[in-house]
Design an enzyme around this catalytic site. Structure first.
Site, PDB file in Angstrom:
ATOM      1  CB  SER A 121       5.080 -23.043  18.110  1.00 16.56           C
ATOM      2  OG  SER A 121       5.562 -23.564  16.899  1.00 16.56           O
ATOM      3  CD  GLU A 142       7.235 -18.361  10.978  1.00 16.52           C
ATOM      4  OE1 GLU A 142       6.881 -19.156  11.851  1.00 16.52           O
ATOM      5  OE2 GLU A 142       6.622 -18.208   9.899  1.00 16.52           O
ATOM      6  CD  GLU A 176      11.992 -29.900   0.378  1.00 14.28           C
ATOM      7  OE1 GLU A 176      13.022 -30.561   0.552  1.00 14.28           O
ATOM      8  OE2 GLU A 176      11.279 -29.485   1.324  1.00 14.28           O
ATOM      9  N   GLY A 191      -1.704 -18.714  14.571  1.00 17.82           N
ATOM     10  CA  GLY A 191      -2.671 -19.556  13.883  1.00 17.82           C
ATOM     11  C   GLY A 191      -2.584 -19.351  12.375  1.00 17.82           C
ATOM     12  CE1 TYR A 192      -0.330 -15.740  10.364  1.00 18.52           C
ATOM     13  CE2 TYR A 192       1.692 -16.200   9.174  1.00 18.52           C
ATOM     14  CZ  TYR A 192       0.814 -15.297   9.729  1.00 18.52           C
ATOM     15  OH  TYR A 192       1.073 -13.969   9.640  1.00 18.52           O
ATOM     16  CB  SER A 193       0.048 -24.435   9.435  1.00 19.77           C
ATOM     17  OG  SER A 193       1.284 -23.902   9.036  1.00 19.77           O
TER      18      SER A 193
END
Length: 747
Positions: free
Chosen positions: A528, A611, A734, A494-496
């Site tokens: 994911s 990661e 980027e 649970g990051y983004s």
């Protein structure tokens, strides 16, 4: 030659330090400018000093006056010569020295005799005549560098190798881009003396020329980096412009790849028993160094603007030197072809092989991988064992899945790996892992991907397990690690968050303490396989008043806790691999906090390092590459010369990425902290993955439009669609370039 790594490292440091006696201070190129376009193009005094330092005889035996060092030292020296653009032909002379007869070698090592090689690819029509024990040579050779400064030549022909004195030759010289010369050397019944075979000397020189190109390219990059930091336009340093930052990052990435490749090739060259293996190493290093150096020369000139195309600026000296040398000892394309010819095993990568009974395989090997030290095995033995076990054990109907499989599909494979002790190759053995070193870890991945094994639900193994080993309490390790091994706990990340994307520090999910509990509210996205997980590790803000990277903490949350709502998201290939997760007054105990309060950002960065190492592993590209071969064979393009050239580029890019990956894994193994430069791994791997998949799409033609796979079970469109997400998740390419520009290059 020194046997210990410490002694060797000291030798290399001494060689690099001694180079200053010849090259002068960094940036002092006055001698180079003065020597340009002079007849000899080199200085006899400097050559004598090189000989006195032992450089000419660096590879020659001590009994002949040499110093008997190895290729690693020779490569380090060659790199320093490249950084300073040293014009003297030391690489060629030192490469042939060990193969010269004693009658010549002593004078060569002493600097009294300069013998330069004339390689087979320089030789035109040559006629060798032997009469009454005397040998004469008639013919000519072209494009011989630095010929006017030589006392003699060691010429390599189909009839053998011979020494010919310069006084018995006619030398006609032409200027080259860098201010040196190429010469035509003509022999008219010139007396010749047979000498030893120079075949391996050519490979030594090829490898050393790659190092020279790397040294020149690195110095050109340093000059360019300094320039864009100082040059101001529109009121600010041009190094603050994102376009130039990203170009600089790509240059740095290519240099790091080349350095990793060169280190691998030198190590392989020294231990190789077969001539073909040494040729492979030389070709791999030269093709990469040539491509990198030319890219650096081009971009360095561009980033300097108008001043870069003047003869007065030093960057032009590097551009000219690189353009002169990049095709010497063979073009990059020729070396890619040679590498492929020496590497390729003509065995179809068929995904439908039949295998022996799986039950018998389960009784063949020890039940626990954690009880064995696999690093003590040879790479070949370890590969054979992994390949055999995987072929006999992996479920046949799960090979080469078209998309990421769910827990219900991969549970049987997860359990087989756990039973074997092979679930956690990256964990230390004391925690139930395999404890694999870099080379073994790459082999393990390669063999699973070669066979088409599905990826399991591995967030627990790859991410949270290593984090708990480093930061968790003993109670957390005792509770969670065994349940990862058994598969009782399946984890998601649970990051983004919406509107935050790669900017993790902007997260808005909150954790507020309420007595003996934490109360969590917020939303996570792009989780994911969140619909498979029964546990989620997440970042939440615990101090609203702190700066962005501060006031964030790390928590472990059961996915079935009241208030947790998981909703799947369909991707372009209509897979529900991603999810969004809502937290509505979710209550968790105080000991669900990992590490210190408000110190979650430190752990988040550590996990991002894990990661990016994982996402930067060769696994995805290796799988895509094996599928490219399958479809090329299926469509009849496998033997097409044009396809083979494109295939060779990708083959070497993949091999080179393995070297870069292993260099970062080595850092982990030695206890070094992974820095922001790890982002280079993700950039290189994911963009290579896309290039391989795109080539597969082109190979199959209009069949790329099919949703279902081809007869070979390769779904090229599904593969390509999957590559599109890899340059986005875990931080877009980027963003990764921005991280490197700021934190590695100082822009």
């Amino acid at each position: 030659m020194s046997d210990t790594s410490d002694e060797r490292a000291q030798n290399i440091r001494m060689i690099r330090d001694s180079a200053a006696a010849i090259t002068g201070a960094p940036g002092d190129l006055r001698r180079i400018r003065e020597l340009r376009f002079t007849e000899a193009g080199m200085e006899s005094e400097i050559w004598q000093r090189m000989a006195d330092l032992g450089w000419v005889g660096l590879l020659a035996g001590e009994d002949a006056g040499g110093i008997g060092l190895g290729m690693a030292e020779f490569i380090a020296l060659s790199e320093e010569l490249g950084r300073a653009l040293v014009p003297e032909p030391l690489i060629a002379a030192a490469a042939i020295a060990p193969d010269l007869p004693a009658s010549l070698l002593c004078d060569v090592v002493a600097g009294e005799l300069v013998i330069l090689p004339i390689w087979r690819d320089m030789v035109g029509t040559i006629r060798t005549v032997e009469d009454n024990g005397k040998i004469t040579v008639t013919g000519s050779a072209a494009r011989v560098p630095c010929a006017p400064g030589a006392h003699g030549f060691a010429i390599q022909t189909d009839s053998g190798c011979h020494f010919i004195k310069a006084q018995d030759c006619t030398i006609t010289s032409t200027d080259t881009l860098d201010g040196g010369t190429f010469s035509r050397v003509t022999f008219d019944a010139a007396p010749a003396v047979p000498i030893g075979d120079l075949s391996m000397a050519y490979e030594r020189a090829t490898l050393a020329s790659a190092a020279y190109l790397l040294g020149a390219a690195e110095r050109a990059f340093e000059i360019t980096l300094d320039y864009i930091k100082l040059r101001h336009q529109f009121g600010r340093a041009i190094g603050s412009f994102q376009a130039l930052q990203h170009r600089a990052v790509d240059m740095k990435l290519l240099l790091e790849v080349t350095r990793a490749v060169l280190a691998d090739c030198v190590a392989g060259f020294e231990v190789a028993g077969a001539a073909d293996e040494r040729k492979r190493m030389a070709s791999r290093a030269k093709s990469r160094a040539s491509d990198t150096a030319m890219r650096i020369a081009r971009d360095s000139t561009q980033m300097h603007g108008a001043i870069g195309i003047t003869d007065a600026h030093d960057i032009g000296l590097y551009t000219r030197k690189i353009a002169t040398l990049f095709n010497q000892y063979g073009t990059a394309k020729a070396h890619r072809r040679r590498y492929l010819d020496l590497t390729l095993v003509e065995e179809p990568c068929c995904p439908n092989r039949s295998h022996e009974d799986k039950n018998s395989a389960m009784n063949t090997f020890a039940p626990s991988g954690a009880d064995r030290d696999y690093n003590a095995m040879t790479d070949a033995s370890f590969r054979a064992e992994v390949r055999d076990w995987v072929q006999k054990t992996y479920p046949e109907d799960m090979r080469f899945p078209l998309h990421r499989l769910h827990r219900k599909d991969t549970k049987v494979w997860y359990d087989l790996l756990a039973e074997k002790g092979w679930l956690a190759p990256n964990w230390p053995r004391e925690h139930g892992g395999m404890g694999l070193g870099p080379s073994k870890r790459v082999i393990f991945i390669e063999e699973l991907e070669r066979h088409g094994c599905s990826r399991v639900n591995d967030q627990g193994v790859l991410m949270i397990g290593p984090l708990l080993i480093d930061y968790g309490t003993q109670a957390q390790r005792d509770y969670f690690l065994p349940k990862i091994h058994t598969g009782e706990h399946i984890w998601a990340q649970g990051y983004s968050e919406p509107d935050a994307g790669s900017d993790l520090a902007s997260l808005r999910t909150e954790a507020v303490r309420d007595g003996d509990e934490w109360v969590i509210n917020g939303q996570k996205i792009w989780t994911s396989l969140g619909n498979d997980a029964n546990w989620i590790y997440l970042l939440a803000r615990t101090d609203k008043d702190a700066k962005k990277q501060e006031g964030i903490s790390f928590f472990l949350v059961p996915a079935d806790a009241p208030g947790v709502d998981v909703r799947p998201i369909l991707t372009l290939n209509r897979s529900d691999e991603f999810c969004e997760v809502f937290f509505d007054d979710v209550r968790i105990p105080l000991d669900a906090l990992v590490g210190e309060l408000n110190a979650g950002w430190t752990m988040a960065k550590a996990l991002l390092g894990f990661e990016r190492i994982f996402v930067g592993s060769p696994a995805q590209s290796s799988l895509a590459f094996s599928r490219l071969e399958i479809v090329a064979r299926e469509t009849g393009l496998w033997d097409d010369p044009s396809f083979r050239d494109r295939y060779a580029v990708l083959a070497l890019d993949l091999a080179d990425h393995v070297s870069l990956y292993a260099s970062f894994v080595d850092k982990l193994k030695s206890g070094e902290k992974i820095g922001p430069d790890v982002s280079m791994l993700k950039i290189f791997q994911t963009e290579l993955y896309q290039r391989i998949a795109m080539e597969a799409m082109e190979v199959v033609g209009d069949a790329a439009a099919y949703v279902e796979p081809l007869e070979s079970e390769v779904n090229t469109s599904g593969l390509w669609l999957h590559t599109l997400q890899t340059t986005i998740y875990g931080g877009t390419s980027e963003v990764q370039r921005g991280i490197i520009a700021k934190n590695v290059l100082g822009l």
